[in-house]
Design an enzyme around this catalytic site. Structure first.
Site, PDB file in Angstrom:
ATOM      1  N   TRP A  10      -0.537  52.778  39.890  1.00  0.00           N
ATOM      2  CA  TRP A  10      -1.143  52.305  41.126  1.00  0.00           C
ATOM      3  C   TRP A  10      -0.271  51.182  41.651  1.00  0.00           C
ATOM      4  O   TRP A  10       0.096  50.269  40.914  1.00  0.00           O
ATOM      5  CB  TRP A  10      -2.567  51.768  40.917  1.00  0.00           C
ATOM      6  CG  TRP A  10      -3.048  51.091  42.173  1.00  0.00           C
ATOM      7  CD1 TRP A  10      -3.415  51.696  43.345  1.00  0.00           C
ATOM      8  CD2 TRP A  10      -3.128  49.670  42.414  1.00  0.00           C
ATOM      9  NE1 TRP A  10      -3.725  50.740  44.303  1.00  0.00           N
ATOM     10  CE2 TRP A  10      -3.557  49.499  43.759  1.00  0.00           C
ATOM     11  CE3 TRP A  10      -2.872  48.541  41.643  1.00  0.00           C
ATOM     12  CZ2 TRP A  10      -3.740  48.236  44.327  1.00  0.00           C
ATOM     13  CZ3 TRP A  10      -3.055  47.281  42.215  1.00  0.00           C
ATOM     14  CH2 TRP A  10      -3.486  47.142  43.543  1.00  0.00           C
ATOM     15  N   GLU A  50      -2.724  56.843  41.549  1.00  0.00           N
ATOM     16  CA  GLU A  50      -4.004  56.354  42.094  1.00  0.00           C
ATOM     17  C   GLU A  50      -3.875  55.892  43.542  1.00  0.00           C
ATOM     18  O   GLU A  50      -3.078  55.023  43.872  1.00  0.00           O
ATOM     19  CB  GLU A  50      -4.502  55.187  41.227  1.00  0.00           C
ATOM     20  CG  GLU A  50      -5.819  54.588  41.707  1.00  0.00           C
ATOM     21  CD  GLU A  50      -6.267  53.390  40.854  1.00  0.00           C
ATOM     22  OE1 GLU A  50      -5.484  52.942  39.978  1.00  0.00           O
ATOM     23  OE2 GLU A  50      -7.388  52.899  41.073  1.00  0.00           O
ATOM     24  N   LYS A 104      -5.692  54.532  47.308  1.00  0.00           N
ATOM     25  CA  LYS A 104      -6.625  53.478  47.710  1.00  0.00           C
ATOM     26  C   LYS A 104      -6.793  53.514  49.230  1.00  0.00           C
ATOM     27  O   LYS A 104      -5.894  53.966  49.940  1.00  0.00           O
ATOM     28  CB  LYS A 104      -6.053  52.131  47.266  1.00  0.00           C
ATOM     29  CG  LYS A 104      -6.968  50.961  47.465  1.00  0.00           C
ATOM     30  CD  LYS A 104      -6.509  49.760  46.647  1.00  0.00           C
ATOM     31  CE  LYS A 104      -7.435  48.586  46.899  1.00  0.00           C
ATOM     32  NZ  LYS A 104      -7.222  47.508  45.943  1.00  0.00           N
ATOM     33  N   ASP A 135     -10.472  56.396  41.828  1.00  0.00           N
ATOM     34  CA  ASP A 135     -11.178  55.143  41.594  1.00  0.00           C
ATOM     35  C   ASP A 135     -12.375  55.146  42.529  1.00  0.00           C
ATOM     36  O   ASP A 135     -12.214  55.296  43.751  1.00  0.00           O
ATOM     37  CB  ASP A 135     -10.238  53.962  41.877  1.00  0.00           C
ATOM     38  CG  ASP A 135     -10.878  52.616  41.559  1.00  0.00           C
ATOM     39  OD1 ASP A 135     -12.018  52.372  42.002  1.00  0.00           O
ATOM     40  OD2 ASP A 135     -10.229  51.795  40.879  1.00  0.00           O
ATOM     41  N   HIS A 162     -12.289  53.262  45.812  1.00  0.00           N
ATOM     42  CA  HIS A 162     -11.145  53.416  46.715  1.00  0.00           C
ATOM     43  C   HIS A 162     -11.354  54.420  47.839  1.00  0.00           C
ATOM     44  O   HIS A 162     -10.400  55.006  48.337  1.00  0.00           O
ATOM     45  CB  HIS A 162      -9.898  53.804  45.911  1.00  0.00           C
ATOM     46  CG  HIS A 162      -9.393  52.687  45.060  1.00  0.00           C
ATOM     47  ND1 HIS A 162      -8.166  52.702  44.456  1.00  0.00           N
ATOM     48  CD2 HIS A 162      -9.951  51.499  44.735  1.00  0.00           C
ATOM     49  CE1 HIS A 162      -8.002  51.574  43.765  1.00  0.00           C
ATOM     50  NE2 HIS A 162      -9.070  50.841  43.920  1.00  0.00           N
ATOM     51  N   HIS A 222     -11.361  56.083  37.554  1.00  0.00           N
ATOM     52  CA  HIS A 222     -11.610  54.658  37.393  1.00  0.00           C
ATOM     53  C   HIS A 222     -13.028  54.444  37.886  1.00  0.00           C
ATOM     54  O   HIS A 222     -13.272  54.433  39.093  1.00  0.00           O
ATOM     55  CB  HIS A 222     -10.640  53.823  38.231  1.00  0.00           C
ATOM     56  CG  HIS A 222      -9.325  53.587  37.563  1.00  0.00           C
ATOM     57  ND1 HIS A 222      -8.347  52.791  38.100  1.00  0.00           N
ATOM     58  CD2 HIS A 222      -8.834  54.021  36.378  1.00  0.00           C
ATOM     59  CE1 HIS A 222      -7.307  52.760  37.279  1.00  0.00           C
ATOM     60  NE2 HIS A 222      -7.581  53.507  36.236  1.00  0.00           N
ATOM     61  N   ASP A 262     -13.956  47.635  47.904  1.00  0.00           N
ATOM     62  CA  ASP A 262     -13.458  47.796  46.530  1.00  0.00           C
ATOM     63  C   ASP A 262     -13.651  46.485  45.767  1.00  0.00           C
ATOM     64  O   ASP A 262     -12.703  45.839  45.350  1.00  0.00           O
ATOM     65  CB  ASP A 262     -11.970  48.163  46.606  1.00  0.00           C
ATOM     66  CG  ASP A 262     -11.353  48.383  45.237  1.00  0.00           C
ATOM     67  OD1 ASP A 262     -12.076  48.830  44.335  1.00  0.00           O
ATOM     68  OD2 ASP A 262     -10.150  48.106  45.077  1.00  0.00           O
ATOM     69  N   ASP A 303     -15.073  45.887  42.874  1.00  0.00           N
ATOM     70  CA  ASP A 303     -14.980  45.934  41.418  1.00  0.00           C
ATOM     71  C   ASP A 303     -16.139  45.250  40.711  1.00  0.00           C
ATOM     72  O   ASP A 303     -15.940  44.492  39.764  1.00  0.00           O
ATOM     73  CB  ASP A 303     -13.632  45.363  40.949  1.00  0.00           C
ATOM     74  CG  ASP A 303     -12.469  46.280  41.323  1.00  0.00           C
ATOM     75  OD1 ASP A 303     -12.433  47.404  40.815  1.00  0.00           O
ATOM     76  OD2 ASP A 303     -11.629  45.881  42.146  1.00  0.00           O
ATOM     77  N   ASP A 352     -12.901  50.581  35.603  1.00  0.00           N
ATOM     78  CA  ASP A 352     -12.052  49.638  36.336  1.00  0.00           C
ATOM     79  C   ASP A 352     -12.903  48.714  37.193  1.00  0.00           C
ATOM     80  O   ASP A 352     -13.301  49.064  38.295  1.00  0.00           O
ATOM     81  CB  ASP A 352     -11.034  50.392  37.208  1.00  0.00           C
ATOM     82  CG  ASP A 352     -10.067  49.428  37.895  1.00  0.00           C
ATOM     83  OD1 ASP A 352     -10.055  48.231  37.525  1.00  0.00           O
ATOM     84  OD2 ASP A 352      -9.331  49.863  38.806  1.00  0.00           O
TER      85      ASP A 352
HETATM   86  C1  RNT Z   1      -6.640  48.406  42.294  1.00  0.00           C
HETATM   87  C2  RNT Z   1      -6.716  49.594  41.406  1.00  0.00           C
HETATM   88  C3  RNT Z   1      -6.068  49.450  40.066  1.00  0.00           C
HETATM   89  C4  RNT Z   1      -6.345  48.097  39.424  1.00  0.00           C
HETATM   90  C5  RNT Z   1      -5.826  47.977  38.017  1.00  0.00           C
HETATM   91  C6  RNT Z   1      -5.821  46.569  37.545  1.00  0.00           C
HETATM   92  O1  RNT Z   1      -7.381  48.534  43.434  1.00  0.00           O
HETATM   93  O2  RNT Z   1      -8.035  49.989  41.260  1.00  0.00           O
HETATM   94  O3  RNT Z   1      -6.447  50.497  39.260  1.00  0.00           O
HETATM   95  O4  RNT Z   1      -7.692  47.794  39.441  1.00  0.00           O
HETATM   96  O5  RNT Z   1      -4.611  48.566  37.928  1.00  0.00           O
HETATM   97 ZN    ZN Z   2      -8.431  51.537  39.818  1.00  0.00          ZN
END
Ligand code: RNT
Ligand code: ZN
Length: 418
Positions: A186, A225, A227, A258, A261, A285, A293, A295, A325
């Protein structure tokens, strides 16, 4: 007494599920095989162990400053093992390149070697914890807004070299653990405002990927990955969803989904069945985007449930790799691992307990009221008794009893960190 209750409830649940054609013992066995890849970066807010570490960049952010984050490799390992002791089953650890064992030396990203992960490989073996890996494009003086898609040849070459080296490290990990190491790529590359050379940066990224993937490895698997956007990079993301799906489909690479994302109303679960037709496997993720996003710690919500149900309905448990993640720095970090992991497993428990044969037959016969009714009724079947049984069988705390144990570790260990 508690154990007795769990067993009693399980026996009743088993009968109840058998009546709709679901074998709960088989579900327990299936659940046992589901491995989560625990993201090492929840333990220290994505800081890592580079001597020269700078601030977190790349459009991602860990908010909060709850005391007690892991400050070094020993603390991080101890925290991961503590968290894992509350999570039923055998799981993997997902490392980022910046978490190498650099032994107090400055090792720039284009200098990293398998040797910097030798102690991780040995530790993983000792603990029976298989490793996955990630290259790290962020938090570096050369990160800027563009890395693998940078028109400046020297910067682009630097990141290509980094990523090539990371693949070699992942290969070593996979070889040592006798199980493929999954390496996620990513990068944050993008732009804050209206971008007019969108095609150009994507051409550069495509060319960088071709060079990075030039070597075929046996013991590692690549995933890429996408986003929607990062902070400060709101208008354009070079590695968008379309970009990586195209690349993955034409180059036989896994795409990483993810759950944070995508556009907030987009269903990530619905992507599973399409991707499986065109890409070899899928990496996940699992996160919880709150409006963006952000997290947040994964919880047992409809998004995660739908995702797990889709994996089971596609019969894809061995084709979908489940990584977590999120990075929440505002609560106990070990607790964050435990809550998110157990939530994901609870969703998987419910997914595996679906009376799928009956639901499929209703659908095939056009009995759509019946399908809806059974879907609704299955939501209140005693899945939690099967989940408790799974925890009991795996010798981890049943129900909320882990809260006190996380508190104890905080009182004895993490609260003493400066
Ligand atoms: C970032 C991505 C990625 C990170 C990690 C730390 O938006 O989700 O996967 O969270 O690589
Ligand atoms: Zn991620």
């Amino acid at each position: 007494m508690k154990e007795n209750l769990v067993l009693k409830a399980y026996e009743i649940a088993k009968e109840r599920y058998a009546a709709i054609g679901v074998d709960t013992d088989a579900v327990l066995n299936a659940l046992q095989k589901v491995q989560l890849s625990l993201h090492c970066w929840q333990a220290d807010d994505v800081t890592g162990f580079e001597v020269q570490a700078g601030a977190l960049s790349g459009g991602i952010q860990a908010t909060g400053n709850y005391p007690g984050k892991a400050r070094n490799i020993e603390e991080l390992r101890a925290d991961i093992l503590k968290a894992a002791s509350f999570i039923p089953g055998k799981h993997r650890l997902n490392l980022h390149e910046i978490y190498g064992d650099f032994q107090g030396k400055v090792v720039d990203r284009d200098q990293v070697e398998p040797a910097h992960f030798a102690s991780w490989i040995a530790w993983g073996k000792e603990q029976g914890m298989k490793l996955d890996f990630n290259s790290t494009s962020f938090s570096h003086p050369k990160s800027g807004n563009l890395t693998l898609a940078n028109p400046d040849k020297s910067i682009r070459d630097f990141w290509i070299e980094h990523t090539i080296r990371c693949r070699a490290i992942a290969e070593e990990m996979g070889k040592a653990q006798n199980d493929p190491c999954i390496m996620n790529l990513w990068i944050h590359d993008g732009s804050k405002d209206i971008t007019v050379n969108r095609l150009y940066y994507r051409e550069l990224l495509k060319d960088s990927l071709d060079r990075i993937f030039a070597i075929d490895y046996k013991h590692m698997k690549d995933c890429i990955e996408s986003k929607v956007f990062g902070i400060g990079l709101e208008s354009y993301t070079v590695g968008s969803n379309d970009f990586y799906i195209g690349y993955g489909a034409t180059h036989n690479k896994m795409v990483t989904l993810d759950t944070g994302h995508f556009h907030p109303t987009e269903s990530v679960a619905d992507k599973v069945s399409s991707l499986l037709l065109y890409t070899p496997e899928i990496m996940l993720h699992v996160s919880r985007p709150v409006r963006w996003d952000s997290d947040h710690v994964t919880i047992m919500n409809d998004d995660t449930l739908d995702l797990c149900k889709e994996i089971v309905r596609c019969n894809a448990l061995d084709k979908v790799h489940i990584g977590l993640d999120y990075f929440d720095a505002s609560i106990n970090r070990i607790g964050a691992y435990v809550v998110g992991s157990r939530a994901t497993q609870k969703c998987m428990t419910q997914a595996l307990l679906e009376p799928l044969a009956q639901l499929r037959s209703y659908e095939a016969n056009g009995q759509l009221f019946e399908r809806l009714a059974l879907l609704e009724e299955s939501k209140s079947l005693p899945w939690n008794a099967v989940w408790d049984m799974f925890c009991l069988k795996n010798n981890v705390p049943v129900g909320e009893t882990f809260i006190a144990e996380v508190e104890k570790y905080e009182a004895e260990v993490t609260s003493k960190r400066g």
